[in-house]
Design a protein around this motif. Sequence first.
Motif, mmCIF file in Angstrom:
data_model
loop_
_atom_site.group_PDB
_atom_site.id
_atom_site.type_symbol
_atom_site.label_atom_id
_atom_site.label_comp_id
_atom_site.label_asym_id
_atom_site.label_seq_id
_atom_site.Cartn_x
_atom_site.Cartn_y
_atom_site.Cartn_z
ATOM 1 N N LYS A 1 54.081 47.659 38.711
ATOM 2 C CA LYS A 1 53.951 48.869 37.902
ATOM 3 C C LYS A 1 53.610 48.524 36.453
ATOM 4 O O LYS A 1 52.763 49.178 35.827
ATOM 5 N N GLN A 2 54.233 47.485 35.887
ATOM 6 C CA GLN A 2 53.949 47.086 34.508
ATOM 7 C C GLN A 2 52.501 46.629 34.358
ATOM 8 O O GLN A 2 51.828 46.982 33.377
ATOM 9 N N LEU A 3 52.010 45.839 35.324
ATOM 10 C CA LEU A 3 50.623 45.370 35.262
ATOM 11 C C LEU A 3 49.644 46.529 35.388
ATOM 12 O O LEU A 3 48.620 46.577 34.690
ATOM 13 N N ILE A 4 49.960 47.482 36.270
ATOM 14 C CA ILE A 4 49.089 48.643 36.441
ATOM 15 C C ILE A 4 49.085 49.493 35.171
ATOM 16 O O ILE A 4 48.039 49.993 34.743
ATOM 17 N N ASP A 5 50.251 49.647 34.549
ATOM 18 C CA ASP A 5 50.323 50.406 33.296
ATOM 19 C C ASP A 5 49.479 49.755 32.209
ATOM 20 O O ASP A 5 48.823 50.453 31.416
ATOM 21 N N GLU A 6 49.474 48.426 32.170
ATOM 22 C CA GLU A 6 48.638 47.727 31.188
ATOM 23 C C GLU A 6 47.165 48.056 31.408
ATOM 24 O O GLU A 6 46.418 48.302 30.453
ATOM 25 N N CYS A 7 46.772 48.059 32.674
ATOM 26 C CA CYS A 7 45.384 48.396 32.987
ATOM 27 C C CYS A 7 45.063 49.822 32.556
ATOM 28 O O CYS A 7 44.033 50.073 31.922
ATOM 29 N N LEU A 8 45.938 50.741 32.878
ATOM 30 C CA LEU A 8 45.685 52.142 32.550
ATOM 31 C C LEU A 8 45.602 52.356 31.042
ATOM 32 O O LEU A 8 44.750 53.102 30.557
ATOM 33 N N ILE B 1 48.109 56.813 41.123
ATOM 34 C CA ILE B 1 49.136 55.932 40.563
ATOM 35 C C ILE B 1 50.379 56.734 40.190
ATOM 36 O O ILE B 1 51.516 56.319 40.454
ATOM 37 N N THR B 2 50.173 57.905 39.589
ATOM 38 C CA THR B 2 51.309 58.749 39.210
ATOM 39 C C THR B 2 52.122 59.149 40.433
ATOM 40 O O THR B 2 53.357 59.079 40.433
ATOM 41 N N ARG B 3 51.429 59.555 41.503
ATOM 42 C CA ARG B 3 52.131 59.950 42.729
ATOM 43 C C ARG B 3 52.809 58.758 43.387
ATOM 44 O O ARG B 3 53.920 58.857 43.897
ATOM 45 N N ALA B 4 52.131 57.612 43.374
ATOM 46 C CA ALA B 4 52.639 56.440 44.081
ATOM 47 C C ALA B 4 53.993 56.001 43.550
ATOM 48 O O ALA B 4 54.899 55.671 44.314
ATOM 49 N N ASP C 1 39.686 43.776 38.050
ATOM 50 C CA ASP C 1 40.427 43.361 36.855
ATOM 51 C C ASP C 1 41.546 42.396 37.262
ATOM 52 O O ASP C 1 42.292 42.647 38.201
ATOM 53 N N GLU C 2 41.641 41.259 36.539
ATOM 54 C CA GLU C 2 42.583 40.212 36.917
ATOM 55 C C GLU C 2 44.020 40.714 36.976
ATOM 56 O O GLU C 2 44.794 40.338 37.866
ATOM 57 N N ARG C 3 44.397 41.595 36.043
ATOM 58 C CA ARG C 3 45.762 42.137 36.049
ATOM 59 C C ARG C 3 45.985 43.052 37.242
ATOM 60 O O ARG C 3 47.055 43.068 37.839
ATOM 61 N N TRP C 4 44.936 43.806 37.611
ATOM 62 C CA TRP C 4 45.041 44.681 38.782
ATOM 63 C C TRP C 4 45.222 43.847 40.050
ATOM 64 O O TRP C 4 46.041 44.176 40.912
ATOM 65 N N VAL C 5 44.453 42.749 40.162
ATOM 66 C CA VAL C 5 44.565 41.879 41.333
ATOM 67 C C VAL C 5 45.982 41.312 41.429
ATOM 68 O O VAL C 5 46.584 41.270 42.510
ATOM 69 N N ARG C 6 46.549 40.879 40.281
ATOM 70 C CA ARG C 6 47.916 40.369 40.275
ATOM 71 C C ARG C 6 48.909 41.466 40.648
ATOM 72 O O ARG C 6 49.906 41.218 41.341
ATOM 73 N N MET D 1 48.352 43.991 42.641
ATOM 74 C CA MET D 1 48.272 44.222 44.084
ATOM 75 C C MET D 1 48.974 43.098 44.853
ATOM 76 O O MET D 1 49.597 43.342 45.892
ATOM 77 N N GLU D 2 48.905 41.880 44.334
ATOM 78 C CA GLU D 2 49.635 40.776 44.959
ATOM 79 C C GLU D 2 51.143 41.027 44.867
ATOM 80 O O GLU D 2 51.895 40.771 45.822
ATOM 81 N N ALA D 3 51.583 41.535 43.706
ATOM 82 C CA ALA D 3 53.006 41.841 43.536
ATOM 83 C C ALA D 3 53.433 42.953 44.485
ATOM 84 O O ALA D 3 54.543 42.920 45.040
#
Length: 219
Positions: A125-132, A147-150, A174-179, A181-183
């Motif tokens: 969630k933190q990595l996704i927030d950074e992307c957003l 993302i909000t619903r998820a 995006d590298e942060r997004w890929v990380r 998704m791995e998380a």
Amino acid sequence: MNYQSEFKPADIDDGIITANGQDYMTDAKGSLVPLELIKPADKLEDQTVRSIMGYAIALSKQLGRFRGHTMTDLGELDSLLAEQYDLTKGGKKGNRTYSTVDGLFKVQVQVSDLIDFGPQLQIAKQLIDECLNEWSEASRPEIRAIITRAFNTEKEGQVNRADIFMLLRLDITDERWVRAMEALRDAMRVIGSKEYVRFYRRETVASGWEPVTIDLAKV
């Protein structure tokens, strides 16, 4: 045919309490209200709901017994096939299909994993927030909505599994997004499984399968 003539309802009392020769009904706050003070419309609504609930409870119990008998019958069939013919139905996850000789009826058992999410979810969630935050105006609104619903920010610790899986299908490099998704994948934990039974029929072998619906919302 009136459904009331088809099977016997469960016993539900009329909600009337007699004390010291006076009839009462209990309101939603737990207080006793004299029967004569209850509006006729409220009495009629109460009687209608109790009548319907009697049949609903009886039907629910009947469906429970039916499912139990179904799984027992299929389990006995599996055991018989394994013992006499050294044949095991289904794949690795336990999904299996049983059919009639004429090919007009079939019963399917689907095994679905019950998934929970570990602490890696918060990292994702933190990595996704950074992307957003960086994408902001450039990000597509539908992605932000998913993302909000998820992550269901109004209820801490709760997530929408369907939307989590939708996030995993998005093609974002995006590298942060890929990380992130791995998380998300690392956060997934199988905590059990549940079996679903579905029933199908068709008029001829050339016809499409039609589900035998056992779902009140779809009947």
